[in-house]
Scaffold this active site. Sequence first.
Site, PDB file in Angstrom:
ATOM      1  N   TYR A  38      16.489  27.886  43.018  1.00 41.55           N
ATOM      2  CA  TYR A  38      17.041  28.870  43.952  1.00 41.55           C
ATOM      3  C   TYR A  38      17.129  28.336  45.375  1.00 41.55           C
ATOM      4  O   TYR A  38      18.045  28.661  46.105  1.00 41.55           O
ATOM      5  CB  TYR A  38      16.145  30.122  43.982  1.00 41.55           C
ATOM      6  CG  TYR A  38      16.533  31.212  43.031  1.00 41.55           C
ATOM      7  CD1 TYR A  38      16.571  30.976  41.673  1.00 41.55           C
ATOM      8  CD2 TYR A  38      16.842  32.484  43.493  1.00 41.55           C
ATOM      9  CE1 TYR A  38      16.899  31.980  40.797  1.00 41.55           C
ATOM     10  CE2 TYR A  38      17.170  33.495  42.620  1.00 41.55           C
ATOM     11  CZ  TYR A  38      17.199  33.250  41.278  1.00 41.55           C
ATOM     12  OH  TYR A  38      17.534  34.249  40.417  1.00 41.55           O
TER      13      TYR A  38
ATOM     14  N   LYS B 195       9.453  24.642  30.906  1.00 42.42           N
ATOM     15  CA  LYS B 195      10.357  23.840  30.088  1.00 42.42           C
ATOM     16  C   LYS B 195       9.901  22.395  30.231  1.00 42.42           C
ATOM     17  O   LYS B 195      10.683  21.498  30.597  1.00 42.42           O
ATOM     18  CB  LYS B 195      11.819  24.057  30.539  1.00 42.42           C
ATOM     19  CG  LYS B 195      12.868  23.474  29.609  1.00 42.42           C
ATOM     20  CD  LYS B 195      13.022  24.214  28.283  1.00 42.42           C
ATOM     21  CE  LYS B 195      13.976  23.482  27.359  1.00 42.42           C
ATOM     22  NZ  LYS B 195      14.079  24.082  26.013  1.00 42.42           N
TER      23      LYS B 195
ATOM     24  N   ASP C 142      12.531  28.953  26.095  1.00 46.03           N
ATOM     25  CA  ASP C 142      13.422  29.421  25.015  1.00 46.03           C
ATOM     26  C   ASP C 142      12.623  30.169  23.958  1.00 46.03           C
ATOM     27  O   ASP C 142      13.020  31.245  23.486  1.00 46.03           O
ATOM     28  CB  ASP C 142      14.229  28.251  24.410  1.00 46.03           C
ATOM     29  CG  ASP C 142      13.377  27.033  24.065  1.00 46.03           C
ATOM     30  OD1 ASP C 142      12.192  26.976  24.464  1.00 46.03           O
ATOM     31  OD2 ASP C 142      13.905  26.127  23.387  1.00 46.03           O
TER      32      ASP C 142
ATOM     33  N   ASP D  73      13.500  35.330  36.643  1.00 45.63           N
ATOM     34  CA  ASP D  73      14.658  36.206  36.869  1.00 45.63           C
ATOM     35  C   ASP D  73      15.229  36.650  35.527  1.00 45.63           C
ATOM     36  O   ASP D  73      15.464  37.838  35.280  1.00 45.63           O
ATOM     37  CB  ASP D  73      15.710  35.438  37.682  1.00 45.63           C
ATOM     38  CG  ASP D  73      16.951  36.263  37.942  1.00 45.63           C
ATOM     39  OD1 ASP D  73      16.804  37.451  38.275  1.00 45.63           O
ATOM     40  OD2 ASP D  73      18.067  35.720  37.792  1.00 45.63           O
TER      41      ASP D  73
ATOM     42  N   ASP E 261      14.730  40.563  33.368  1.00 44.55           N
ATOM     43  CA  ASP E 261      15.839  41.441  32.942  1.00 44.55           C
ATOM     44  C   ASP E 261      15.742  41.707  31.441  1.00 44.55           C
ATOM     45  O   ASP E 261      15.965  42.818  30.966  1.00 44.55           O
ATOM     46  CB  ASP E 261      17.205  40.807  33.254  1.00 44.55           C
ATOM     47  CG  ASP E 261      17.779  41.288  34.584  1.00 44.55           C
ATOM     48  OD1 ASP E 261      16.981  41.491  35.522  1.00 44.55           O
ATOM     49  OD2 ASP E 261      19.009  41.452  34.682  1.00 44.55           O
TER      50      ASP E 261
HETATM   51  C1  IPM Z   1      16.443  39.791  41.159  1.00 50.21           C
HETATM   52  C2  IPM Z   1      17.909  39.580  41.441  1.00 50.21           C
HETATM   53  C3  IPM Z   1      18.049  38.552  42.548  1.00 50.21           C
HETATM   54  C4  IPM Z   1      17.493  37.245  42.035  1.00 50.21           C
HETATM   55  C5  IPM Z   1      19.478  38.364  43.084  1.00 50.21           C
HETATM   56  C6  IPM Z   1      20.058  39.680  43.581  1.00 50.21           C
HETATM   57  C7  IPM Z   1      19.545  37.334  44.176  1.00 50.21           C
HETATM   58  O1  IPM Z   1      18.583  39.212  40.288  1.00 50.21           O
HETATM   59  O2  IPM Z   1      15.710  40.191  42.093  1.00 50.21           O
HETATM   60  O3  IPM Z   1      16.030  39.586  40.032  1.00 50.21           O
HETATM   61  O4  IPM Z   1      18.197  36.476  41.372  1.00 50.21           O
HETATM   62  O5  IPM Z   1      16.324  36.985  42.294  1.00 50.21           O
HETATM   63 MG    MG Z   2      17.405  39.342  38.549  1.00 51.05          MG
END
Ligand code: IPM
Ligand code: MG
Length: 347
Positions: free
Chosen positions: A136, A186, A218, A242, A246
């Site tokens: 990042y 990884k 993975d 990240d 999700d």
């Molecule tokens: C998160 C989001 C952010 C990230 C984006 C909006 C930059 O996806 O907080 O998970 O990738 O960290």
């Molecule tokens: Mg995110």
Amino acid sequence: MKIAVLAGDGIGPEVTREAVRVLEALGLAGLELVEGDVGGMAYKKHGHPLPAATLDLARASDGILFGAVGDPDCDNLERHLRPEQAILGLRKELGLFANLRPARVFAGLEDFSALRPEVAGAIDLLIVRELNGDVYFGEKGIRTLPDGRRQGWDMMSYAEDEVRRIAHVAFRAAQGRNGKLCSVDKANVLETFQLWRDVVTEVAAEYPDVELSHMYVDNAAMQLVRNPGQFDVVVTGNMFGDILSDQASMCVGSIGLLASASLSEGKLGLYEPIHGSAPDIAGKGLANPMATVLSAAMLLRHSLGMEDQAARIEAAVARALADGVRGADLGGSHGTALIGDAIVERL
Ligand code: IPM
Ligand code: MG
């Protein structure tokens, strides 16, 4: 006690409004809430997604309540002016390196998970994601090679002190939970994550009471849907965290329920729902504010040391869900403000 309220874009203002109402309903003495501009709306007003005044406000506060950033109007801006840079800038500038993303299924909501209810019901995990390093924040660019082809590149790296400090946060979190830590990397392919694994293993010597395991990312993605109940605390880098967080949110059922904390070495922290700005439903009063309300509870806990008040909010949300309060994300008809009302009533 000063709380910076950065509502941002899309559904950010609606969901943040309800979290502020809940904080106000606690009737805490000496709590000051100050609003600031952030994201695409800040770009439109001030020409920058993270204006200096907002950064100063954040620095001068005890905690930051954050809504969401992201605005399709800004998709074609240069990268450094895009709304997402506001949250990345706050994380970096304020040294918010430890992102806590708890995921558990509220009783009665097992059927909303993308997994079978009996698999989903076992989820009670905490993802500890490193936020200040990894690919990042490495050097990056798009360059033209000598033969004329364009090449995109992003540098991935972790220094050992960066790994060590997130490892300590994760081990301490595991001590306060079920004593299990899984480090996701990884190391079979990436040198960055070989170092990660070595350093986490070194730090483990200081926490003999925590059971440490290592897993390739993975495999972790697979295990998270196969048998998520096996995880207690998961620690990982910025990019893997990240993605896995999700994924974890859908295992729980709705991304509208998941809160997060981004912590520094000190008391200052930023608290935000895991979901984004959802421009498609913005301004319609449809968004579920529960994730933001639960983020406000994390703010009280981690930045203001008010465990009792945090637990009160969490209990009120759990009670509202148990009583059948459901946003559209859970197939229900309760709008944003009605959900806020329901939580405030139960407080
Ligand atoms: C998160 C989001 C952010 C990230 C984006 C909006 C930059 O996806 O907080 O998970 O990738 O960290
Ligand atoms: Mg995110």
